[in-house]
Design an enzyme around this catalytic site. Sequence first.
Site, PDB file in Angstrom:
ATOM      1  N   LYS A  18       0.827  -1.208   0.000  1.00 58.35           N
ATOM      2  CA  LYS A  18       0.000   0.000   0.000  1.00 58.35           C
ATOM      3  C   LYS A  18       0.864   1.261   0.000  1.00 58.35           C
ATOM      4  CE  LYS A  18      -3.643   2.413   2.574  1.00 58.35           C
ATOM      5  NZ  LYS A  18      -4.639   2.328   3.650  1.00 58.35           N
ATOM      6  N   HIS A  61      -7.287 -30.781 -31.585  1.00 60.71           N
ATOM      7  CA  HIS A  61      -8.308 -29.820 -31.175  1.00 60.71           C
ATOM      8  C   HIS A  61      -9.097 -30.336 -29.963  1.00 60.71           C
ATOM      9  CE1 HIS A  61      -7.305 -27.392 -34.587  1.00 60.71           C
ATOM     10  NE2 HIS A  61      -7.618 -28.343 -35.435  1.00 60.71           N
TER      11      HIS A  61
END
Length: 534
Positions: free
Chosen positions: A141, A286
């Site tokens: 922070k 696929h």
Amino acid sequence: MSQHLLPLRRALISVSDKTGLIAHAGALAELGAALVSTGGTRAAIAAAGLEVADVSSFTGFPEMMDGRVKTLHPKIHGGLLALRDNPEHLAAMAEHGIAAFDLLYVNLYPFEATIARGADFDTCIENIDIGGPAMLRAAAKNYRFIAVATDADDMAAILDQARAHGGTSLTLRQRLAAKAFARTAAYDAAISNWYAAQLGQTAPPWRAPEIYVMGGKLKQSLRYGENPHQHAAFYSNGEQRFGVATARQLQGKELSYNNLNDTDAAFELVGEFDPAESAAVAIVKHANPCGVALGGTLLEAYTRALECDSVSAFGGIVAVNQKLDRAAAEAIAEIFTEVVIAPDADEDAVAVFAKKKNLRLLIAGGLPDPAAPGLSVKTVAGGFLTQSRDAGRIGAGDLKFVTKKQPTPAQIRDMIFAFRVAKHVKSNAIVYAKDGATAGIGAGQMSRVDSARVARLKAEDAAHAAGWSDPKTVGSVCASDAFFPFPDGLLQAIQAGAAAVIQPGGSIRDDEVIKAADQAEIAMAFTGVRHFRH
């Protein structure tokens, strides 16, 4: 370099993983930083002959409660959170004797590793870090005035910049702050999801947690996603499951998004088959299998899998369930293959693939357990869906034979094989199998009739290419991932030559489907288990 350079004058270090600790502490001391540390971390630094203050002497308050309380103190968090350009903050620091920190280096108690090794509940609880995340969040922070490191890579970046420029830049501190927040978020995600599992929220009877969070660590930035205009990355979530996330890539170019997705599908499929019972090979394209087979050797299994659809196998993914050997490697190398994944590989097999510079060889270290619990996640607009992994498995004892004609022992074995393959085929799924090898696969069709038809056509194409008099669907077993809602799909399988059928059952027209099977004098079994895969 940014004008917001911050010299390293005082560093607070508290690490569980002490890899590189002494080198980092020594480098900080050389840069003139005063060191403050805790417990075992301080002892290790002091034992190396470096000057380091103990947190207790720094705060004037002893560690207590088995180390649970040591850094949760105003002199620590004040030094992390104070805004150095705020007169009121500076006055408070002066009044209460709070010294500022310019660097925080914290890695957390090994909670993820603790649950991964199956530790008991109380041990897992004790490995939940409280002070560490609080300090990381405080420093992140306050990134304008403090650099925060969560691992050795962060420390390397900080030290490199400090040596070169005399301090850390605002840009670096912002990047490290973002990483620190991500680390604490992932840590809390691991804790909350583990706790939910302990309460039975991820196992039957399943109760969805009110809040579900996910976390992951970047494993690889990918060139692009499914298509070149999409961004993509690969994250590991810490699950101890053999597969693409645990695999070592021995050779070949960088894996793509589609490579990883298809390789995962292939390896999960071969994990269905016990390597002690038979070799198994899956060829995937696929994300759908185009050939799967069992065999006495990997070479035999690969040859039989390839026969199912040699056209689609070109440029595909090959997964094996046993240690890869030279004979199988040489056969696989005869056609263009994108990726090969195996639990292990011998030196001769590795040498064979070394001549194929574009082929990727992955060694996973083991096979995924198809019955292990776990979660799958799928995003939708505005949210995501979660479900337990499809760990459903059926054996011969689970089958309900519903026709007048009973299957032979060989057909029952093929039923089990075909149904396990169908579990890994996109719905609607139809799989024809014979003698432990797929004969035709129909995947992802909107109609089950069409899936049966596609699988039949694939088998006929394979027969034509190989010069067989009949496709291998003749005398085969047909597996359907869900019930036949009408007899029409079954009739397609019968026309293809299927002699036995395995399906979940449960349609309101089951009687009609059974009647059609009896008229064709074929055997049929119900599993009571469905395997939709979308």
